[in-house]
Design a protein around this motif. Structure first.
Motif, mmCIF file in Angstrom:
data_model
loop_
_atom_site.group_PDB
_atom_site.id
_atom_site.type_symbol
_atom_site.label_atom_id
_atom_site.label_comp_id
_atom_site.label_asym_id
_atom_site.label_seq_id
_atom_site.Cartn_x
_atom_site.Cartn_y
_atom_site.Cartn_z
ATOM 1 N N GLN A 19 0.837 -1.201 0.000
ATOM 2 C CA GLN A 19 0.000 0.000 0.000
ATOM 3 C C GLN A 19 0.876 1.256 0.000
ATOM 4 O O GLN A 19 0.632 2.197 -0.756
ATOM 5 C CB GLN A 19 -0.934 -0.008 1.202
ATOM 6 N N ARG A 20 1.916 1.261 0.823
ATOM 7 C CA ARG A 20 2.813 2.412 0.877
ATOM 8 C C ARG A 20 3.576 2.559 -0.437
ATOM 9 O O ARG A 20 3.759 3.670 -0.948
ATOM 10 C CB ARG A 20 3.785 2.280 2.059
ATOM 11 N N GLU A 23 1.457 4.209 -2.928
ATOM 12 C CA GLU A 23 1.364 5.643 -2.633
ATOM 13 C C GLU A 23 2.621 6.365 -3.117
ATOM 14 O O GLU A 23 2.540 7.447 -3.711
ATOM 15 C CB GLU A 23 1.166 5.859 -1.130
ATOM 16 N N ARG A 26 2.473 6.636 -6.849
ATOM 17 C CA ARG A 26 1.485 7.661 -7.235
ATOM 18 C C ARG A 26 2.086 9.057 -7.112
ATOM 19 O O ARG A 26 1.956 9.883 -8.023
ATOM 20 C CB ARG A 26 0.229 7.546 -6.376
ATOM 21 N N GLN A 27 2.767 9.311 -5.998
ATOM 22 C CA GLN A 27 3.366 10.622 -5.788
ATOM 23 C C GLN A 27 4.437 10.922 -6.841
ATOM 24 O O GLN A 27 4.516 12.043 -7.358
ATOM 25 C CB GLN A 27 3.977 10.718 -4.392
#
Length: 83
Positions: A19-20, A23, A26-27
Motif C-alpha cells: 500500500q505504501r 502511494e 502515485r506521488q
C-alpha cells in the motif's frame, strides 16, 4: 527526521508495504514533488520493493514446503485467481 527513519526501519506487513509502495509510485507519477523529495521517495520505494520481494520469496518457499508429498517436493505453479 529520527521518527521517519525509525518508521522505515520497522518492517511492515506485506499488505502495508504494498500500500505504501503504491502511494510512493502515485506521488512520483504526479511529478509535482521537488527533486530532493522525489529522490527520498524513490529510495523508499526501492526499499519497500525489496522488502516485498523478500516476503514473497519466503511465502513461495512455504508454499513449496506445503506441497511436499512422499518425502519429495513437488513444485507446482501458484496461481492467484483474479476477480
Amino acid at each position: 527526521m529520527a521518527r521517519k527513519k525509525a518508521a522505515q526501519e520497522t518492517e511492515l506487513l506485506f499488505e502495508e508495504a504494498m500500500q505504501r509502495l503504491e502511494e510512493v509510485v502515485r506521488q512520483l507519477e504526479e511529478g509535482d514533488v521537488p527533486l530532493e523529495r522525489a529522490i527520498e521517495l524513490y529510495q523508499e520505494g526501492i526499499q519497500l520493493s525489496r522488502q516485498c520481494a523478500t516476503k514473497l520469496d519466503a511465502i513461495e518457499a512455504k508454499v513449496i514446503q506445503l506441497l511436499d508429498q512422499d518425502g519429495s517436493i513437488s513444485e507446482r505453479p501458484f496461481h492467484v485467481e483474479e476477480d
